[in-house]
Write a protein that holds these residues in place. Structure first.
Motif, PDB file in Angstrom:
ATOM      1  N   ARG A  33       3.879  -3.740   4.082  1.00  0.00           N
ATOM      2  CA  ARG A  33       4.403  -2.383   3.980  1.00  0.00           C
ATOM      3  C   ARG A  33       4.421  -1.914   2.521  1.00  0.00           C
ATOM      4  O   ARG A  33       4.020  -0.784   2.219  1.00  0.00           O
ATOM      5  N   GLU A  36       0.925  -1.148   1.276  1.00  0.00           N
ATOM      6  CA  GLU A  36       0.420   0.070   1.909  1.00  0.00           C
ATOM      7  C   GLU A  36       1.078   1.312   1.328  1.00  0.00           C
ATOM      8  O   GLU A  36       0.445   2.366   1.202  1.00  0.00           O
ATOM      9  N   ILE A  37       2.363   1.206   0.961  1.00  0.00           N
ATOM     10  CA  ILE A  37       3.049   2.349   0.345  1.00  0.00           C
ATOM     11  C   ILE A  37       2.357   2.733  -0.966  1.00  0.00           C
ATOM     12  O   ILE A  37       2.108   3.921  -1.225  1.00  0.00           O
ATOM     13  N   ALA A 110       9.894   1.085  -1.676  1.00  0.00           N
ATOM     14  CA  ALA A 110       9.167   0.060  -0.919  1.00  0.00           C
ATOM     15  C   ALA A 110      10.012  -1.185  -0.674  1.00  0.00           C
ATOM     16  O   ALA A 110       9.487  -2.236  -0.293  1.00  0.00           O
ATOM     17  N   LEU A 318       6.720   3.018   7.638  1.00  0.00           N
ATOM     18  CA  LEU A 318       6.530   3.526   6.290  1.00  0.00           C
ATOM     19  C   LEU A 318       7.549   4.626   5.997  1.00  0.00           C
ATOM     20  O   LEU A 318       8.093   5.236   6.917  1.00  0.00           O
TER      21      LEU A 318
END
Length: 324
Positions: A33, A36-37, A110, A318
């Motif tokens: 995660r 990806e952020i 994040a 997200l």
């Protein structure tokens, strides 16, 4: 004519090496995660996107994101006005988003949701009037972030059973305990047992704070280490969960080494070794696992076996700013 040739061929034959690969290993849902952020922020805002602290503790990952336009800084002072900034997966003290809001920075958090859960637990225990004993490693970003969720002086850090023995709270002091998410399961259990013995009224979390990924990776190492002559752990020297994997293997009586890349492996480590165990910390990508397998295959004839001790299907949402 044939005998010397056959002798030379035999000399060039590579010795067999059994490779026991732990599963689960590598990236956890929180790391997936966080990365990806940053990647989505780069796609949405364009580079540069600033990241406070290493997004996760892995040089390969950090360098890959740098190449895409991420700029890593230690404090918000280094982030220009108007630039987007991402807070790392380890979490930050409350003062950090407060400062970002004061400056009008567009920030994305994040922080791993399992770390955020510990933050919320800390707030609730303070609201209930309890002093918090926090089990963790001094100076680790997650510890700094968690201790920064509550007023100064309301949380005490312990790292060992000896630290628990040195506590001197009054017998009637309302107490609670929480733990860092990436600790050794066995060490933490011993510390908690000592704390509960000294303060029977101490309140603990409803569920264990050590995250599922940390527990699963330690259990996987316990499965491969007893049958290995050497265990290689791919991870960074500042990665708490990776260091714990080395300790778990050593406690199984097996030689273990922390490596960041395949190039760290020394050929002499394999002298007299027939079986190598291989795992990766939660911040290490699978590409580095394959890199190690390829390196070992240059020296020995490798036979791979994957030992699966758990299935992981966890996925975290997200931030809403990045969801189209």
């Amino acid at each position: 004519m044939n005998a010397p040739l056959q002798s030379r061929d035999r000399a060039e034959e590579r010795a067999a090496l059994t490779l026991l690969i732990a599963a689960p290993r590598g990236f956890c849902a929180g790391v997936d995660r966080a990365i990806e952020i940053v990647e989505r922020a780069l796609a949405r805002y364009g580079p540069p996107v600033y990241v406070r602290h290493e997004i996760v503790h892995n040089r390969y990952v950090v360098d890959s994101l740098k190449a895409k336009g991420a700029v890593f800084v230690e404090e918000l002072d280094s982030v220009p006005d108007g630039a987007p900034v991402v807070f790392s997966a380890h979490g930050v003290p409350k003062a950090v988003p407060a400062e970002a809001e004061r400056r009008g920075l567009d920030y994305l958090d994040a922080t791993c949701p399992l770390v955020s859960k510990v933050h919320r637990q800390a707030e609730r225990q303070i609201e209930a009037g309890r002093h918090i004993v926090f089990v963790g490693h001094r100076g680790h970003p997650e510890v700094i972030g968690t201790m920064g969720q509550v007023p100064e002086g309301r949380m005490t850090l312990v790292e060992t059973v000896a630290d628990v023995e040195a506590l001197d709270f009054p017998p009637d002091q309302p107490l609670a305990f929480l733990t860092q998410t990436t600790l050794s399961v066995d060490d933490t259990r011993a510390i908690v047992v000592a704390l509960q013995a000294k303060y029977p009224h101490v309140v603990g979390p409803k569920a264990e704070d050590i995250c599922y990924a940390t527990s699963n990776r330690q259990a996987a190492v316990k499965a491969i280490a007893p049958d290995s002559d050497l265990v290689l752990v791919i991870g960074a020297p500042n990665s708490s969960n990776s260091l714990r994997l080395v300790e778990v293997a050593e406690r199984c009586g097996t030689d273990a080494k922390l490596i960041q890349r395949a190039s760290d492996i020394r050929p002499e480590w394999l002298d007299g070794v027939e079986t190598v165990g291989l795992t990766a910390g939660a911040s290490a990508p699978e590409e580095l696992v394959r890199e190690v397998v390829e390196q070992l295959s240059q020296w020995r004839t490798v036979e791979e076996h994957t030992l699966v001790t758990a299935e992981e299907k966890m996925v975290f949402k997200l931030p809403r700013q990045l969801v189209d």
